[in-house]
Design an enzyme around this catalytic site. Structure first.
Site, PDB file in Angstrom:
ATOM      1  N   GLY A  35       5.748   2.788   1.707  1.00 39.38           N
ATOM      2  CA  GLY A  35       6.541   1.601   1.990  1.00 39.38           C
ATOM      3  C   GLY A  35       5.751   0.359   1.677  1.00 39.38           C
ATOM      4  O   GLY A  35       4.524   0.388   1.561  1.00 39.38           O
ATOM      5  N   ARG A  36       6.470  -0.727   1.499  1.00 33.73           N
ATOM      6  CA  ARG A  36       5.799  -1.970   1.165  1.00 33.73           C
ATOM      7  C   ARG A  36       6.624  -3.098   1.755  1.00 33.73           C
ATOM      8  O   ARG A  36       7.852  -3.067   1.694  1.00 33.73           O
ATOM      9  CB  ARG A  36       5.732  -2.106  -0.357  1.00 33.73           C
ATOM     10  CG  ARG A  36       4.888  -3.267  -0.852  1.00 33.73           C
ATOM     11  CD  ARG A  36       4.922  -3.303  -2.361  1.00 33.73           C
ATOM     12  NE  ARG A  36       4.001  -2.337  -2.946  1.00 33.73           N
ATOM     13  CZ  ARG A  36       2.748  -2.636  -3.306  1.00 33.73           C
ATOM     14  NH1 ARG A  36       2.283  -3.845  -3.123  1.00 33.73           N
ATOM     15  NH2 ARG A  36       1.966  -1.742  -3.852  1.00 33.73           N
ATOM     16  N   GLY A  37       5.974  -4.011   2.405  1.00 32.47           N
ATOM     17  CA  GLY A  37       6.727  -5.122   2.991  1.00 32.47           C
ATOM     18  C   GLY A  37       5.929  -6.395   2.859  1.00 32.47           C
ATOM     19  O   GLY A  37       4.879  -6.407   2.216  1.00 32.47           O
ATOM     20  N   THR A  45       1.104  -2.892   2.839  1.00 26.20           N
ATOM     21  CA  THR A  45       1.566  -1.655   2.244  1.00 26.20           C
ATOM     22  C   THR A  45       1.319  -0.508   3.212  1.00 26.20           C
ATOM     23  O   THR A  45       0.289  -0.485   3.888  1.00 26.20           O
ATOM     24  CB  THR A  45       0.801  -1.388   0.943  1.00 26.20           C
ATOM     25  OG1 THR A  45       0.733  -2.612   0.229  1.00 26.20           O
ATOM     26  CG2 THR A  45       1.486  -0.353   0.102  1.00 26.20           C
ATOM     27  N   VAL A  46       2.269   0.430   3.257  1.00 20.80           N
ATOM     28  CA  VAL A  46       2.139   1.546   4.185  1.00 20.80           C
ATOM     29  C   VAL A  46       1.858   2.817   3.401  1.00 20.80           C
ATOM     30  O   VAL A  46       2.523   3.107   2.406  1.00 20.80           O
ATOM     31  CB  VAL A  46       3.428   1.712   5.022  1.00 20.80           C
ATOM     32  CG1 VAL A  46       3.219   2.774   6.087  1.00 20.80           C
ATOM     33  CG2 VAL A  46       3.832   0.406   5.648  1.00 20.80           C
ATOM     34  N   ASP A  69      12.372  -9.680  14.866  1.00 19.44           N
ATOM     35  CA  ASP A  69      12.658  -9.293  13.492  1.00 19.44           C
ATOM     36  C   ASP A  69      13.364  -7.934  13.467  1.00 19.44           C
ATOM     37  O   ASP A  69      12.929  -7.001  12.815  1.00 19.44           O
ATOM     38  CB  ASP A  69      11.355  -9.257  12.681  1.00 19.44           C
ATOM     39  CG  ASP A  69      11.614  -9.311  11.171  1.00 19.44           C
ATOM     40  OD1 ASP A  69      12.762  -9.616  10.780  1.00 19.44           O
ATOM     41  OD2 ASP A  69      10.686  -9.033  10.400  1.00 19.44           O
TER      42      ASP A  69
END
Ligand SMILES: *[C@@H]1O[C@H](CO)[C@@H](O)[C@H](O)[C@H]1NC(C)=O
Ligand SMILES: *[C@@H]1O[C@H](CO)[C@@H](O)[C@H](O)[C@H]1NC(C)=O
Ligand SMILES: *[C@@H]1O[C@H](CO)[C@@H](O)[C@H](O)[C@H]1NC(C)=O
Ligand SMILES: *[C@@H]1O[C@H](CO)[C@@H](O)[C@H](O)[C@H]1NC(C)=O
Ligand SMILES: *[C@@H]1O[C@H](CO)[C@@H](O)[C@H](O)[C@H]1NC(C)=O
Length: 793
Positions: A516-518, A522-523, A629
């Site tokens: 994942g990336r936000g 980055t995960v 959020d």
């Protein structure tokens, strides 16, 4: 009679020994007197003092206290349960080596039993340890061996020692809570009340390995080191949230049954909580006494109330609980029951009866004379209702996310109280005023004038004490805010691990598998050395500031709820900032919505689970946490599609007392999910999360993303247009089935459950009210959704 004459006379009567400003050591044959306030032993660094400490009306205890705090902080007491008189009481180091404390000049109330020790002196060390030390450095006795309710750094808790809380805020005598090593080698907290006792920490229903404890090492030693880490031989460890800094610390078992680590803050000259054992105050046993309910309040911590039909036994003290207002001895054949939803009583079950109807459970309880009521709840694994009749109603608490019900028994249906809600009795502040101590005074040989003077002084002292306490009660009333001691603001529970960068690099095989990336970073997927799968988030320090990193570590590190992501650890090394979470098999809700893996049942469960997680954040956990959020990207799904709220990088801890607008210096959240308050610059409350949750639920129903345009024909879409679109569809149609079909996620291919869909849309629209006060709380959302699910209400 002239007052100055009297004073002179008194001075003359008192012992003629010479006084010095500070005493470093007490040698054989000398003593400290209660009547000379300057008779105090001071440690060389002057942080600690030992001497007589006023605990009530004309009563004193031999104590060690920390000198720098605004109000002296007592860290040890010799005679907490038997205070001595304010006249002629002495601490004497006898020529035979024994250290004794005498009450009013004749009764020995405490001694170190060190007869025969030669060449000894009494000394208070820099670490707060009072030592009876011989000439060759032999320690005959030291106070660290007999702790009261506090451990200082370097002071071990051993198999022979225990901490015992004080009785109440104002009463220093031994209370009901104990911290000690049990026979199974585990460090535990126990409520040891007048009638019953039970362990409440670690969670009694969890197995040792689940709590991370190991029962194998029987050396039974626990120690707090000065830098703020605590290590126990049962593998229990924790670290202070301000680890390392060289400040004074203490670990205290407070009168409310919680163990807290305090650090002394120089600027404020006061203690701040940097760790505590229990984050949900209602889980502490015995806290409200029998037949009562504890409920969590985010502005004042905790509230006790009596069950319906019961009244407070002692209006000064909740630990006595409540007693029935009805006559228990009359046993009719027709018992009646009062239903209390979302209520749990821990323990005291007569038995466990599987798969029962409500009627059969009522029958079971009516037939048992000692049944006071029963718990009725659905089993998580088998989906049928179980019945737990109870002989005692203790450790009761109520919490909106709890799915379980209590049915309270009344021996005759016609005794049922009017009005179903638990009656509230507010604690009478006057209960805090200490009662005068019952003590034996020696027959006085002093003359009548002195006796009169003593009585006069006592009376003045007493009136003064009462005045101070009344003022204190009054101040507390107007502040309505718990003191910093009990509030525990700003502390992370560090059950989690601090990893090294090398460990995490190895776990992720050099950060190879990205999942994942936000915005924040980055995960990666990783495998920890203990074979747990983890999601490891590497933060972009340029985007996500240091503050957000610690916000996440300290907020989420102390949360514990099945619908919140669990943080296992972190790494802060050089410029690397990483967070280690449990790994979630099914990724985020956003991914699942686009890939169409969720049927109605799952969607509904996700809505309920997410609401429970948020309700816990807002209403139940230690601090009042706003997520700020909430969006489908931040709701992760485990292997059973149970949701867990994640990503607390923007979350905010709110001071319980009130909200300070300036602390939100900038807008948080994601476009499309943000409540109007952000834009309109209105006060920010937990209702901002409620709003975002409403959007998420609409997305789950419609399959449309709020962050994207609904459809160009309907105008440039922002989140408002998703709401407006749903409303338009609803109002435009008269036949309910039709609007449902129109807004339903097309991927569901027309399959839906009318009831579930109706409640979801209704709840979502309520959450999306422009006016925050019109939106429900997350707790109410949970209740509304569950009411629909279990309609036996
Ligand atoms: C210290 O005592 C004063 C006066 O009694 C009180 O107002 C204040 O809250 C106390 N401070 C602490 C930390 O207990
Ligand atoms: C038990 O704990 C003590 C103190 O930490 C340690 O020295 C000892 O090696 C431990 N014993 C075992 C068998 O692990
Ligand atoms: C309670 O019931 C018992 C037995 O019926 C009776 O003897 C007693 O007087 C009653 N007490 C009260 C307070 O009504
Ligand atoms: C519960 O009891 C009902 C009726 O006795 C029975 O039909 C059902 O199979 C039982 N369910 C379970 C899970 O045992
Ligand atoms: C403190 O509590 C003890 C135990 O409950 C009680 O006996 C004592 O009277 C109380 N002391 C004061 C000063 O209230």
């Amino acid at each position: 009679m002239d007052v100055s004459f009297l004073l002179l006379f008194l001075t003359f009567l008192s012992s003629p020994s010479v006084s010095s400003s500070t005493i470093q050591t007490l040698s054989q044959g000398s003593s400290l007197s209660v009547e000379r306030p300057e008779d105090v032993l001071v440690s060389p660094n002057s942080l600690f003092s030992a001497g007589f400490y006023l605990v009530g009306d004309n009563s004193y205890c031999l104590a060690i206290w920390f000198t720098k705090s605004i109000n002296r902080t007592v860290v040890w007491m010799a005679n907490r349960d038997q205070p001595v008189n304010g006249r002629r009481s002495e601490l004497s180091l006898l020529r035979n080596g024994n250290l004794i404390l005498t009450d009013a000049g004749w009764l020995t109330v405490w001694s170190t039993s060190t007869v025969g020790a030669s060449m000894v002196q009494l000394k208070l060390n820099d670490d707060g340890n009072l030592e009876l030390i011989g000439s060759e450095g032999v320690v005959y006795w030291h106070s660290f061996d007999s702790p009261t309710d506090t451990l200082l750094p370097h002071q071990p808790l051993t198999r022979n020692t225990r901490l015992v809380s004080r009785r109440s805020h104002t009463n220093i005598s031994s209370g009901f809570y104990q911290l000690f090593f049990d026979n199974d080698n585990l460090l535990r907290l126990r409520y040891d009340g007048p009638d019953v006792s039970s362990f409440y920490w670690p969670d009694p229903w969890r197995l040792d390995w689940e709590t991370g404890r190991s029962p194998f090492n029987n050396s039974r030693i626990a120690l707090l080191d000065p830098s703020g880490s605590f290590i126990s031989t049962d593998d229990f460890t924790f670290q202070s949230s301000d680890l390392g800094a060289s400040v004074q610390r203490r670990l205290t078992l407070d009168f409310d049954g919680n163990v807290r680590l305090y650090s002394f803050e120089e600027g404020k000259d006061d203690w701040v909580v940097t760790w505590q054992a229990i984050s949900q105050p209602c889980k502490i046993h015995g806290i409200c006494g029998p037949n009562s309910l504890c409920s969590y309040l985010h502005d004042s911590g905790r509230r006790c109330s009596c069950l319906p039909g019961y009244e407070m036994k002692n209006s000064n003290d909740w630990t006595d609980g409540c007693i029935p207002k009805f006559n228990l001895s009359c046993q009719g054949d027709k018992a009646g029951f009062v239903h209390l939803p979302h209520v749990e009583f821990y323990g005291y079950d007569i038995g466990f009866f599987r798969n029962q109807t409500l009627d059969s459970c009522k029958m079971l309880c009516s037939q048992k004379r000692n049944c006071k009521g029963f718990q009725y709840r659905i089993g998580e694994s088998d989906g049928v209702y179980h019945c737990y009749p109870k002989t005692l109603l203790l450790n009761g608490y109520t919490s909106p996310p709890f799915i379980g019900h209590i049915y309270l028994k009344f021996p005759k249906a016609d005794l049922l109280p009017h009005g179903k809600s638990a009656k509230e009795f507010l604690l009478d502040c006057s209960g805090e005023i200490p009662q005068p101590l019952a003590r034996t005074y020696p027959r006085s040989r002093e003359n009548g004038v002195l006796t009169f003077m003593l009585w006069f002084a006592c009376a003045v002292g007493g009136v003064e004490m009462i005045c101070i306490l009344l003022v204190w009660c009054f101040l507390r009333k107007i502040h309505q805010e718990p003191s910093a001691d009990t509030q525990g603001y700003g502390l992370p529970v560090t059950q989690f691990i601090k990893f090294t960068y090398a460990e995490l690099k190895k776990a992720t095989q050099g950060f190879s598998e990205e999942i994942g990336r936000g915005g924040g970073g980055t995960v990666y997927k990783g495998l920890l050395s203990d074979h747990r799968e983890a999601a490891i988030k590497q933060l972009n320090l340029t985007n996500q500031g240091e503050a957000e990193f610690w916000a996440e570590v300290s907020t989420i590190g102390r949360l514990n709820h099945m619908n919140l992501i669990e943080l296992w650890g972190y790494c802060a090394e050089g410029k690397h900032r990483l967070l280690v979470y449990e790994y979630m098999d099914h990724g985020s809700l956003a991914q699942n919505l686009t890939s169409n893996t969720l049927d109605w049942k799952k969607r509904f469960e996700i809505a309920v689970g997410t609401a429970k997680g948020l309700a816990y954040l807002h209403e139940e956990c230690l601090e009042w946490v706003l997520h700020c959020d909430v969006k489908p990207q931040n709701i992760l799904l485990d292997s059973n599609y149970q949701p867990k709220v994640s990503d607390f990088g923007l979350s905010k801890l709110l001071n319980r007392g009130g909200f300070n607008n300036s602390s939100f210096s900038r807008i948080r959240g994601t476009r499309g999910y943000m409540a109007p308050e952000w834009v309109l610059n209105l006060p920010i409350t937990s209702k901002v999360d409620v709003y975002s949750y409403g959007i998420v639920v609409l997305e789950m129903v419609t399959g449309k993303s709020a962050a994207m345009d609904i459809n160009t024909a309907e105008g440039r879409g922002e989140h408002k247009s998703l709401v407006a679109w749903v409303k338009r569809k609803m109002n435009g149609e008269t036949r309910t089935a039709s609007w449902m079909e129109e807004i339903l996620d097309p991927k569901m291919e027309g399959k839906y459950d009318t009831g579930k869909m109706e409640i979801l849309v209704a709840v979502a629209l309520q959450c999306l009210q422009e006016d925050k006060d019109q939106r429900p709380t997350m707790g109410q959302v949970v209740e509304m959704l569950l009411r629909h699910e279990n309609d036996y209400y």
